[in-house]
Design an enzyme around this catalytic site. Structure first.
Site, PDB file in Angstrom:
ATOM      1  N   HIS A 140       4.272  -4.191   9.960  1.00 15.01           N
ATOM      2  CA  HIS A 140       3.625  -3.293  10.918  1.00 15.01           C
ATOM      3  C   HIS A 140       2.329  -3.941  11.405  1.00 15.01           C
ATOM      4  O   HIS A 140       2.039  -5.094  11.078  1.00 15.01           O
ATOM      5  CB  HIS A 140       3.425  -1.900  10.325  1.00 15.01           C
ATOM      6  CG  HIS A 140       2.561  -1.843   9.084  1.00 15.01           C
ATOM      7  ND1 HIS A 140       1.219  -2.122   9.105  1.00 15.01           N
ATOM      8  CD2 HIS A 140       2.869  -1.544   7.804  1.00 15.01           C
ATOM      9  CE1 HIS A 140       0.730  -1.983   7.888  1.00 15.01           C
ATOM     10  NE2 HIS A 140       1.717  -1.639   7.080  1.00 15.01           N
TER      11      HIS A 140
ATOM     12  N   HIS B 144       0.031  -5.878   8.952  1.00 18.94           N
ATOM     13  CA  HIS B 144       0.485  -7.232   8.587  1.00 18.94           C
ATOM     14  C   HIS B 144       0.310  -8.169   9.784  1.00 18.94           C
ATOM     15  O   HIS B 144      -0.110  -9.312   9.642  1.00 18.94           O
ATOM     16  CB  HIS B 144       1.967  -7.234   8.204  1.00 18.94           C
ATOM     17  CG  HIS B 144       2.325  -6.241   7.146  1.00 18.94           C
ATOM     18  ND1 HIS B 144       3.238  -5.235   7.353  1.00 18.94           N
ATOM     19  CD2 HIS B 144       1.879  -6.082   5.879  1.00 18.94           C
ATOM     20  CE1 HIS B 144       3.361  -4.512   6.261  1.00 18.94           C
ATOM     21  NE2 HIS B 144       2.534  -4.995   5.345  1.00 18.94           N
TER      22      HIS B 144
ATOM     23  N   CYS C  68       0.025   2.484 -11.318  1.00 19.18           N
ATOM     24  CA  CYS C  68       0.520   2.897  -9.997  1.00 19.18           C
ATOM     25  C   CYS C  68       1.604   1.912  -9.568  1.00 19.18           C
ATOM     26  O   CYS C  68       1.321   0.718  -9.421  1.00 19.18           O
ATOM     27  CB  CYS C  68      -0.600   2.939  -8.957  1.00 19.18           C
ATOM     28  SG  CYS C  68       0.056   3.183  -7.284  1.00 19.18           S
TER      29      CYS C  68
ATOM     30  N   CYS D 226       0.905   0.097  -6.206  1.00 14.87           N
ATOM     31  CA  CYS D 226      -0.056  -1.018  -6.270  1.00 14.87           C
ATOM     32  C   CYS D 226       0.386  -2.073  -7.273  1.00 14.87           C
ATOM     33  O   CYS D 226      -0.191  -3.154  -7.318  1.00 14.87           O
ATOM     34  CB  CYS D 226      -1.433  -0.543  -6.704  1.00 14.87           C
ATOM     35  SG  CYS D 226      -2.175   0.644  -5.623  1.00 14.87           S
TER      36      CYS D 226
ATOM     37  N   CYS E  61      -4.104   7.716  -6.872  1.00 18.85           N
ATOM     38  CA  CYS E  61      -4.284   6.336  -6.412  1.00 18.85           C
ATOM     39  C   CYS E  61      -4.938   6.383  -5.029  1.00 18.85           C
ATOM     40  O   CYS E  61      -4.435   7.068  -4.137  1.00 18.85           O
ATOM     41  CB  CYS E  61      -2.935   5.634  -6.336  1.00 18.85           C
ATOM     42  SG  CYS E  61      -3.024   4.152  -5.335  1.00 18.85           S
TER      43      CYS E  61
ATOM     44  N   HIS F 257      -2.277   5.150  -2.372  1.00 13.16           N
ATOM     45  CA  HIS F 257      -0.960   5.764  -2.192  1.00 13.16           C
ATOM     46  C   HIS F 257      -0.958   7.284  -2.309  1.00 13.16           C
ATOM     47  O   HIS F 257       0.085   7.902  -2.126  1.00 13.16           O
ATOM     48  CB  HIS F 257       0.043   5.156  -3.181  1.00 13.16           C
ATOM     49  CG  HIS F 257       0.284   3.708  -2.916  1.00 13.16           C
ATOM     50  ND1 HIS F 257      -0.478   2.710  -3.472  1.00 13.16           N
ATOM     51  CD2 HIS F 257       1.178   3.103  -2.097  1.00 13.16           C
ATOM     52  CE1 HIS F 257      -0.046   1.551  -3.027  1.00 13.16           C
ATOM     53  NE2 HIS F 257       0.938   1.753  -2.198  1.00 13.16           N
TER      54      HIS F 257
ATOM     55  N   LYS G 112      -5.443   5.008   6.367  1.00 15.27           N
ATOM     56  CA  LYS G 112      -5.049   3.608   6.536  1.00 15.27           C
ATOM     57  C   LYS G 112      -3.579   3.595   6.942  1.00 15.27           C
ATOM     58  O   LYS G 112      -2.786   4.376   6.447  1.00 15.27           O
ATOM     59  CB  LYS G 112      -5.202   2.893   5.193  1.00 15.27           C
ATOM     60  CG  LYS G 112      -4.684   1.487   5.194  1.00 15.27           C
ATOM     61  CD  LYS G 112      -4.508   0.971   3.780  1.00 15.27           C
ATOM     62  CE  LYS G 112      -3.736  -0.322   3.779  1.00 15.27           C
ATOM     63  NZ  LYS G 112      -3.171  -0.662   2.486  1.00 15.27           N
TER      64      LYS G 112
ATOM     65  N   LYS H 244       3.051   1.764   5.224  1.00 14.88           N
ATOM     66  CA  LYS H 244       4.449   2.174   5.290  1.00 14.88           C
ATOM     67  C   LYS H 244       4.687   3.360   4.364  1.00 14.88           C
ATOM     68  O   LYS H 244       5.396   4.295   4.704  1.00 14.88           O
ATOM     69  CB  LYS H 244       5.342   0.998   4.890  1.00 14.88           C
ATOM     70  CG  LYS H 244       6.805   1.238   5.171  1.00 14.88           C
ATOM     71  CD  LYS H 244       7.081   1.255   6.661  1.00 14.88           C
ATOM     72  CE  LYS H 244       8.521   1.620   6.947  1.00 14.88           C
ATOM     73  NZ  LYS H 244       8.807   1.600   8.369  1.00 14.88           N
TER      74      LYS H 244
HETATM   75  N1  MSP Z   1       2.046  -8.596  -1.787  1.00 14.17           N
HETATM   76  C1  MSP Z   1       0.682  -8.224  -1.782  1.00 14.17           C
HETATM   77  C2  MSP Z   1      -0.199  -9.420  -1.470  1.00 14.17           C
HETATM   78  C3  MSP Z   1      -0.020 -10.600  -2.383  1.00 14.17           C
HETATM   79  S1  MSP Z   1      -0.987 -11.947  -1.865  1.00 14.17           S
HETATM   80  C4  MSP Z   1      -0.903 -13.030  -3.096  1.00 14.17           C
HETATM   81  C5  MSP Z   1       0.420  -7.142  -0.751  1.00 14.17           C
HETATM   82  N2  MSP Z   1       1.319  -7.031   0.234  1.00 14.17           N
HETATM   83  S2  MSP Z   1       1.238  -5.981   1.439  1.00 14.17           S
HETATM   84  O1  MSP Z   1       2.508  -6.080   2.129  1.00 14.17           O
HETATM   85  O2  MSP Z   1       0.861  -4.694   0.973  1.00 14.17           O
HETATM   86  O3  MSP Z   1       0.163  -6.542   2.406  1.00 14.17           O
HETATM   87  C6  MSP Z   1      -1.192  -6.188   2.304  1.00 14.17           C
HETATM   88  C7  MSP Z   1      -1.914  -6.872   3.419  1.00 14.17           C
HETATM   89  O4  MSP Z   1      -1.324  -6.518   4.679  1.00 14.17           O
HETATM   90  C8  MSP Z   1      -3.377  -6.504   3.578  1.00 14.17           C
HETATM   91  O5  MSP Z   1      -4.217  -7.180   2.699  1.00 14.17           O
HETATM   92  C9  MSP Z   1      -3.588  -6.899   5.026  1.00 14.17           C
HETATM   93  O6  MSP Z   1      -3.594  -8.271   5.145  1.00 14.17           O
HETATM   94  C10 MSP Z   1      -2.320  -6.357   5.661  1.00 14.17           C
HETATM   95  N3  MSP Z   1      -2.432  -4.937   5.952  1.00 14.17           N
HETATM   96  C11 MSP Z   1      -1.540  -3.977   5.585  1.00 14.17           C
HETATM   97  N4  MSP Z   1      -1.962  -2.785   6.084  1.00 14.17           N
HETATM   98  C12 MSP Z   1      -3.114  -2.934   6.759  1.00 14.17           C
HETATM   99  C13 MSP Z   1      -3.936  -2.079   7.530  1.00 14.17           C
HETATM  100  N5  MSP Z   1      -3.680  -0.807   7.689  1.00 14.17           N
HETATM  101  N6  MSP Z   1      -5.000  -2.638   8.134  1.00 14.17           N
HETATM  102  C14 MSP Z   1      -5.286  -3.965   8.046  1.00 14.17           C
HETATM  103  N7  MSP Z   1      -4.527  -4.784   7.338  1.00 14.17           N
HETATM  104  C15 MSP Z   1      -3.476  -4.306   6.614  1.00 14.17           C
HETATM  105  O7  MSP Z   1      -0.578  -6.476  -0.860  1.00 14.17           O
END
Ligand code: MSP
Length: 652
Positions: A20, A23, A128, A131, A147, A150, A299, A302
């Site tokens: 999304h 990411h 959690c 997380c 959490c 979440h 925030k 998903k």
């Molecule tokens: N798999 C772990 C990361 C491991 S790194 C060794 C993880 N994955 S995640 O799919 O949840 O991705 C988190 C990351 O996605 C955030 O740190 C950021 O880079 C991005 N984002 C996800 N949602 C976001 C927002 N709502 N706003 C900004 N960035 C966000 O955590």
């Protein structure tokens, strides 16, 4: 920093959800930063990938009726496929299920175990699943036991596990952060970690019993356990470089910069540097932490169901405009609101009115007044020179803003210069000068403004690679890769009158365009064929509106979709809510077929949908597309394809 080299990483994303905007933002930032550094002559390496082990992934696979590996393969591919469609060009894409990664994780674990850095002990804590981590009661106090990410209550888990002696490295870490003020940046996140480290640091639980969680990398010294996902995932940053003796590791690890959002600050700022230290590796150079894209109050995430699909937005506004908005709107480090109104405003004012307008005016006037060739700037007046000085100052400052993560500033200062150029053209009135017979002055004005515009395009090129290349080509130019060239404009070069670079889009239009198949905003209004089909599936006879042209028909984006989930809609006897797989994305549609089909019959069916239909709300659920069915009296039969047809295939 002596060497002109940089290694940029995004987090590796969990595969339990489709990508999304959140990411897309981090990955686009890295791509933009990489393109800027490449422009500055750096040797760059850019890594992204997917994080595929752990409870969340296992549970999501079960829900889909797939093995974790099948599920991870499919979902990882969605990330891999999306990035090029957003003009993101990573050097490598790592998956934690790849042997090249698993081998390195096991090797590091074995080494730490051999050296007494890992021990076995009983442990209880609040866990959690979302997380994949334990929380302390103090951490949960502020959120009433929930959490913070979440909004669910962590559950108490007790088990024997392996622990990494993280606490041994607390003192070193604090000293390292203090001695290197930009190790974690911006400063607020550095302060957050320093205050966290003011309390005693606990050792890190790095295992999960394989009996509870079989989906992970087995510990090399005890096959009854798998590696904790965070320990596994963080290692990707070195496994992808071929640690320990890969050439890339030697080349890029010393210049590593991680980009993450604040949600995963602690694993990156505490676990990872201490893991590196214990393994005898140098710490990364910078941890660059950005804020959240918020949607409404929360925030975007998903698991909370409030996500914006990057591709939908790219379809409406174009990929480059999406990149532009994300980079301009968010001040790196702070939260930003994702709001389509704000996107639309910026698009129309900055891109359509400021930049697009400047370019179309200039190219049109060069056609009209200068025989379609870049005119010379013979006698520059003080005002002309001042204007060029202004934009050249942006070029000079850009590397420092880049180093300071002030991406929005590079863009904003460039746009300020673009606005000045527009005001200059308006104020100089080339059309009046022409009438007054001052041709040489007209040439100078158009020369100066074009030179400024060409510099602005180069400054924006990392953000909007395709649009800037297109506009530069109108002046017969392309970027050489040898830095921003303030003299790039070539006198005498033929100029084509450019098309409209950024057509204006009204917000009302975009709801329809959200379903448009092509990248062009021109697909914004597709009225007539759509409403006919809508009527037909409601059971009313096809209105006698005469023939449609092939062009009209071709506007319909008919696609094969696989039904992955289906649910009854409470209180609606005719409606079913479907989650469909369209290849590149998953969508929700709501269809009036409940009396003919049960939800469980629908899952797995390969159906045909109108993919570019304006979204509608039915019983509070957004329906993004419409399935096709044949109406045989009272009976209704879905139009289906055989199961071999890939989701997303076009139907024509
Ligand atoms: N798999 C772990 C990361 C491991 S790194 C060794 C993880 N994955 S995640 O799919 O949840 O991705 C988190 C990351 O996605 C955030 O740190 C950021 O880079 C991005 N984002 C996800 N949602 C976001 C927002 N709502 N706003 C900004 N960035 C966000 O955590």
């Amino acid at each position: 920093m002596a060497e002109k080299r940089i290694y940029l990483t995004t987090p590796i994303y969990y595969v339990n959800a489709l990508p999304h905007i959140g990411h897309a933002y981090t990955t686009i930032v890295c791509d933009v930063v990489r393109r800027y550094y490449r422009l500055l002559g750096y040797d760059t390496y850019f890594l992204t990938g997917t994080d595929e082990h752990g409870t969340k992934i296992m549970q999501a696979a079960e829900r889909q009726g797939e093995t974790p590996k099948q599920y991870a393969d499919r979902m990882s591919q969605a990330f891999r496929d999306l990035w090029p469609r957003l003009s993101i060009e990573p050097s490598d894409f790592i998956r934690t299920t790849e042997p090249r990664h698993e081998t390195v994780v096991r090797r590091i674990l074995q080494d730490l175990h051999d050296r007494g850095e890992i021990y076995f002990e009983k442990y209880g804590g609040l866990y959690c699943v979302g997380c994949e981590r334990f929380y302390t009661e103090t951490e949960l106090a502020a959120t009433g036991g929930y959490c913070p990410d979440h909004q669910t209550k962590p559950t108490w888990i007790e088990e024997q596990n392996y622990f990494f002696r993280m606490s041994n490295y607390q003192k070193w870490l604090v000293e390292h952060i203090r001695a290197n003020p930009d190790f974690i940046r911006p400063e607020r996140y550095r302060n957050e970690i320093l205050s966290f480290l003011a309390e005693p640091l606990r050792d890190l639980c790095i295992s999960r019993p394989a009996s509870r969680l079989p989906w992970g990398i087995p510990l090399p010294f005890d096959e009854n356990y798998v590696t904790y996902v965070w320990f596994d995932a963080l290692v990707n940053y070195v496994s992808a470089l071929g640690w320990p003796d890969g050439e890339k590791f030697a080349r890029y690890w010393p210049v590593a910069e991680h980009y993450i959002a604040k949600d995963i600050l602690k694993p990156h700022a505490v676990y990872w540097p201490t893991m590196l230290k214990a393994a005898g590796l140098a710490p990364y150079r910078h941890l660059n932490v950005h804020g959240y894209w918020n949607y409404g109050e929360l925030k975007m995430s998903k698991s909370l169901g409030n996500v914006a699909s990057p591709l939908d937005l790219a379809h409406i506004y174009g990929v480059d405009a999406l990149r532009y908005f994300l980079l301009r709107e968010m001040v790196f480090g702070l939260d930003a609101a994702f709001d389509e109104q704000a996107f639309n405003d910026r698009y129309n004012s900055n891109l359509a009115d400021d930049l697009g307008n400047l370019l179309s005016r200039l190219t049109a006037m060069i056609q009209r007044y200068c025989d379609g060739r870049v005119p010379p700037g013979r006698a520059l007046e003080r005002g002309d020179q001042a204007l060029l000085t202004l934009i050249e100052a942006v070029v000079r400052s850009a590397p420092q803003w880049l180093a300071d993560l002030k991406f929005h500033q590079i863009i904003e200062e460039t746009l300020q210069a673009v606005r000045s150029l527009n005001r200059y053209v308006t104020g100089q009135e080339p059309w009046a000068l022409m009438k007054a017979g001052k041709r040489e002055r007209v040439e100078t004005v158009l020369h100066v403004a074009s030179r400024g515009a060409v510099i602005a395009l180069q400054l924006l090129a990392p953000v909007m690679p395709a649009k800037t290349a297109e506009a530069l080509s109108w002046f017969g130019l392309e970027m050489s890769g040898g830095g921003i060239d303030t003299q790039l404009l070539k006198v005498g070069a033929p100029v084509v009158a450019g098309n409209v670079l950024f057509p204006k889009i009204r917000l009302g239009q975009t709801e329809e365009a959200g379903q448009a198949a092509g990248p062009s905003p021109a697909k914004a209004s597709i009225q007539s064929p759509k409403s006919k089909i809508q009527n037909e599936t409601k059971g009313t006879p096809m209105p006698e509106t005469g023939e449609v042209t092939f062009e009209e028909f071709a506007k319909m984006d008919l696609r094969v979709a696989r039904v992955v989930e289906a649910y009854a809609v409470e209180g609606a006897t005719k409606l079913v809510r479907l989650i469909i797989d369209l290849g590149a994305e998953k969508r929700q549609i709501v269809a009036g077929i409940a009396q003919q089909y049960k939800p469980e019959q629908l899952v797995g069916m390969s159906i045909v949908v109108v993919a570019n239909l304006a979204p509608r709300k039915l019983r509070g659920f957004e329906s993004k597309g419409m399935l096709l069915a044949a109406h045989d009296g009272e009976a209704l039969r879905l139009i289906t394809t055989d199961a071999n047809c890939a989701p997303g295939s076009k139907v024509s």
